[in-house]
Design an enzyme around this catalytic site. Structure first.
Site, short mmCIF file in Angstrom:
data_model
loop_
_atom_site.label_atom_id
_atom_site.label_comp_id
_atom_site.label_asym_id
_atom_site.label_seq_id
_atom_site.Cartn_x
_atom_site.Cartn_y
_atom_site.Cartn_z
CB CYS A 38 32.21 16.02 16.68
SG CYS A 38 34.00 16.19 16.53
CG HIS B 178 33.42 12.24 14.35
ND1 HIS B 178 32.96 13.52 14.47
CD2 HIS B 178 32.30 11.45 14.29
CE1 HIS B 178 31.64 13.52 14.47
NE2 HIS B 178 31.21 12.27 14.37
CG ASN C 104 27.81 10.80 14.09
OD1 ASN C 104 28.43 11.70 14.65
ND2 ASN C 104 28.14 10.39 12.87
#
Ligand code: NAG
Ligand code: NAG
Ligand code: NAG
Ligand code: NAG
Length: 331
Positions: free
Chosen positions: A142, A279, A299
């Site tokens: 991520c 994240h 995302n």
């Protein structure tokens, strides 16, 4: 469309729980529909199937809690329900998808004394300066997705073509990070700034969903390098952060995304802590036109997750720790 499909699931799951005495069979039906919808192929009668069904039922209990009316009395509250992560335990979800950390950064100090006027709504997507939502699959990269997304936008904002650059190159080559096992947006930017490495096109250095050997390209080849980056803690200064988004481009941020396992849509206002980032994502815009102002956040879990791959987070209270570790690359 995707949201509509998911909200149908959400309603079904509530009705399953509203049927006392006969919940199991209906919930079993829900699980079968989940398996079909997300193409899961667990063998019939296997222990694995039983385990997955148990996690699925546990996720439905979480949804009841997360959607609880006591905390969701506000308008536009987030809704939680069945999505592609519903057969994972929270531990598995964390191990696969939550592999980034917050970094202590200097607090942002206002440089201009002039009160800047912010637009009520702003989104870099409207100007076609944002690449499409990606899917990190089972790679905990991520941190690389968020900064590469930011670099792509910054490059396009500067007057170049919007192109997808190689996330895999950052995963393989940013030696202070751990590839698909996790990393930090700030150490990756530090590496890019120090080495002036040119990021290749995504089509030339393809995403493999696992850490690989770092490839080098001749310096004559196409590539985008950064010339500097900004990184600050904007906690308590989200208005200044909005101004930086407009001035610099989309912002790479770290967040606590534990509750995102169950997110379907709406504005996240609760169940998301600051100071526990795990994240990394990319803020592309904000909207303050409604009752609740929110960040528009891209995302990297594909377009079937959230609002076509995006999530909305309330502005102003450092919800999810969104203002703690904020960075932007300058190209
Ligand atoms: C439970 O629901 C199923 C499907 O709706 C039905 O066929 C079954 O008869 C019900 N069982 C009981 C005990 O009510
Ligand atoms: C929710 O929306 C209604 C109608 O728009 C408004 O009157 C009310 O104040 C809002 N509630 C909150 C908590 O913002
Ligand atoms: C950011 O600043 C706030 C306010 O000073 C502080 O409470 C928080 O711990 C800082 N966050 C990080 C990740 O250092
Ligand atoms: C990026 O690199 C330049 C040149 O080495 C340096 O002057 C600058 O301080 C670096 N930026 C950050 C945020 O560390």
């Amino acid at each position: 469309m995707a949201l509509f499909g998911l909200s149908v699931f959400f309603l079904l799951c509530l009705s399953a729980w509203a049927a006392p005495g006969n919940g199991t069979e209906e919930a079993g039906g829900l699980f079968r529909r989940f398996l079909a919808r997300y193409g899961r192929r667990y063998s019939l009668g296997s222990l694995e199937l039983q385990r997955r069904e148990r996690f699925f039922q546990e996720s439905i209990q979480r949804h009841v809690y997360l959607n609880s009316p006591v905390l969701s009395h506000e308008n536009n509250s987030a809704i939680y329900g069945i999505n592609q992560f519903s057969d994972l335990s929270p531990e598995e979800f964390k191990a696969i998808y939550l592999q980034s950390k917050a970094v202590k950064l200097p607090e942002y100090v206002k440089t201009s004394t002039k009160e800047a006027v912010l637009p009520a709504r702003f989104d870099w997507r409207d100007k076609k300066f944002v690449t499409p939502v990606r899917n990190q699959l089972s790679c905990g990269g991520c941190w690389a997705f968020s900064i590469v997304g930011g670099i792509e936008s910054a490059y396009a904002i500067k007057g170049n073509l919007l192109e997808e650059l190689s996330v895999q190159q950052v995963i393989d080559c940013s030696y202070e990070d751990h590839g698909c096992n996790g990393g930090s947006t700030i150490s990756a930017l530090h590496w890019l700034n120090k080495t002036r490495v040119k990021l290749a096109r995504a089509s030339e250095y393809k995403f493999k969903a696992q850490t690989g050997i770092c490839h080098y390209f001749p310096s004559s080849d196409f590539g985008v390098s950064i010339r500097d980056y900004k990184a600050y803690n904007f906690s308590g200064a989200e208005e200044q952060m909005m101004m930086q988004l407009i001035n610099l481009g989309p912002l790479a941020v770290t967040v606590d995304a534990v509750s995102w396992q169950d997110y379907l849509g709406g504005i996240i206002q609760h169940h998301c802590s600051s100071g526990e980032a795990n994240h990394a994502v990319l803020i592309t815009g904000f909207d303050t036109t409604g009752d609740i102002p929110y960040w528009i956040v891209q995302n990297s879990w594909g377009t079937t997750w959230g609002i076509d791959g995006y999530v909305y987070i309330k502005i102003g209270e450092n919800v999810c720790g969104i203002a703690d570790t904020v960075s932007a690359a300058l190209v």
